[in-house]
Write an enzyme that holds these catalytic residues in place. Sequence first.
Site, mmCIF file in Angstrom:
data_model
loop_
_atom_site.group_PDB
_atom_site.id
_atom_site.type_symbol
_atom_site.label_atom_id
_atom_site.label_comp_id
_atom_site.label_asym_id
_atom_site.label_seq_id
_atom_site.Cartn_x
_atom_site.Cartn_y
_atom_site.Cartn_z
ATOM 1 N N CYS A 255 14.977 84.108 -26.222
ATOM 2 C CA CYS A 255 15.075 83.192 -24.935
ATOM 3 C C CYS A 255 13.653 83.536 -23.871
ATOM 4 C CB CYS A 255 16.231 83.150 -24.345
ATOM 5 S SG CYS A 255 17.559 82.616 -25.268
ATOM 6 N N HIS B 129 11.106 96.293 -22.276
ATOM 7 C CA HIS B 129 11.498 96.035 -23.653
ATOM 8 C C HIS B 129 12.398 97.563 -23.725
ATOM 9 C CE1 HIS B 129 12.431 95.519 -27.921
ATOM 10 N NE2 HIS B 129 11.631 94.469 -27.804
ATOM 11 N N HIS C 43 11.470 81.231 -4.384
ATOM 12 C CA HIS C 43 12.252 80.513 -5.460
ATOM 13 C C HIS C 43 12.598 81.233 -6.686
ATOM 14 C CE1 HIS C 43 11.490 76.707 -3.218
ATOM 15 N NE2 HIS C 43 10.173 77.244 -3.315
ATOM 16 N N HIS D 211 16.876 82.356 -16.044
ATOM 17 C CA HIS D 211 16.812 81.720 -17.307
ATOM 18 C C HIS D 211 18.581 81.455 -17.400
ATOM 19 C CE1 HIS D 211 17.417 81.010 -21.735
ATOM 20 N NE2 HIS D 211 18.359 82.219 -21.808
ATOM 21 N N HIS E 266 23.984 73.299 -16.916
ATOM 22 C CA HIS E 266 25.187 72.110 -16.727
ATOM 23 C C HIS E 266 24.492 70.965 -17.499
ATOM 24 C CE1 HIS E 266 27.957 68.851 -15.560
ATOM 25 N NE2 HIS E 266 28.677 69.926 -15.548
ATOM 26 N N ASN F 13 21.937 75.845 -22.693
ATOM 27 C CA ASN F 13 20.817 76.944 -23.160
ATOM 28 C C ASN F 13 20.008 76.510 -23.974
ATOM 29 O OD1 ASN F 13 19.451 79.211 -23.772
ATOM 30 N ND2 ASN F 13 21.378 80.656 -23.811
#
EC number: 2.3.1.199
Length: 462
Positions: A171, A250, A338, A342, A371, A375
Amino acid sequence: MELFSLPSLFLLSTLFVFYIIKFLNKRNQRNCYMLHYECFKGKDERKLDTETCAKVVERNKHLGLEEYRFLLRTMASSGIGEETYGPINVLQGREASPTLLDAYSEMDEIMFETLDKLFHKTKGLVSPSDIDILVVNVSLFAPSPSLTSRVINRYKMREDVKSFNLSGLGCSASVISIDIVQRIFETRENAIALVVSTETMGPHWYCGKDRSMMLSNCLFRAGGSSVLLTNAARFKNQALMKLVTVVRAHVGSEDEAYSCCMQMEDKDGHPGFLLTKYLKKAAARALTKNLQVLLPRVLPVKELIRYAIVRALKRRTTAKRESSSSGIGLDLKTGLQHFCIHPGGRAIIEGVGTSLGLTEFDIEPSRMALHRFGNTSSGGLWYVLGYMEAKKRLKKGDKILMMSMGAGFESNNCVWEVLKNLGNKNVWEDSMDRYPELSKIPNPFVEKYDWINDDTMSFIRV
């Protein structure tokens, strides 16, 4: 006696001007401007509403009563609405036997629709033949020829276009792609880049009964994005935003973090995507590592000094109790306006929001993107950004923190500066007036299928 002759002074002056220009050009090369972005929106017949999801679940003959109850609880608390988009082969009832053509069709629809719209909206500014760098990221589908070659062939791009096909990054691949583009920009003047971010859902629909692998069916949906970037100063006035910084972290050296989000087969041989309970802990650790580097770059010195003083005092007085306090202690609003979190799931959005001390207003765009679209993997951040723009929240000078997490386990974040007041029509155009109110309606899964939780069902074969 003169130290320098007139020709020597002229030569030195010329060299001085040359190196000043070279220095300024080098600085301009480090710039990364966002010219435009497009998100995919499927057709109405592709929507996965309650009834359609129930039919998909019913087709899985491996599920028993407890699996049905688990799915009901998961969907009821997922934060996903009735209008997300599913893969065609799943809607057609072929999730157990996907073909290579299904994967190609899904990718072609998302990539080419977003790119067609992007080139249409930038007509007269940029054409496919102007593209110098192309990055496509799709984690679970890496065919030969590559997807970048498929895009190059479709739009007849130049022979010298630099293409990069990324897979397995999950992602957070979109931010990784932006980082790659920015690094290439440092070595190329006046370059234009395309980043395409999406995922194949259809060929990887899980048809078994392992609960940790059933989660992906509940959360992931079809979607993607295309983003146009440049370091050419001539496009500065047309650009929407400017990249401030990118940081990557990572934590894959830890075995539990490495294996918490993994493509695999279950004990019965059904392929799917495993999401373990350690995922939340791995995400928190990776995000912490990332923000330790990123925040000092974007927050004012005054706030960093205040934080250091408060932290030192707390260590003296409440060293043992500090770990139990909520939030990170920094006021992120002093340097950021802002937050694009994710939209990986309600728990992730709310967990990140709480840990960073964000308000409901701050996390609303991510919750609404989850919503409305679900995802959508690496393309998810751009639906969040689109919500902010559609709501006219983005003003000139504002800074946006994009936070992404993905398999590995990785946390890859970046900060953008808004260059003009934004409020263009986008993928949210037909949904904007209904949000956030639509998300407050109780999940229909509970209303229609709560009977599954009745104790008497334990004596009935479902």
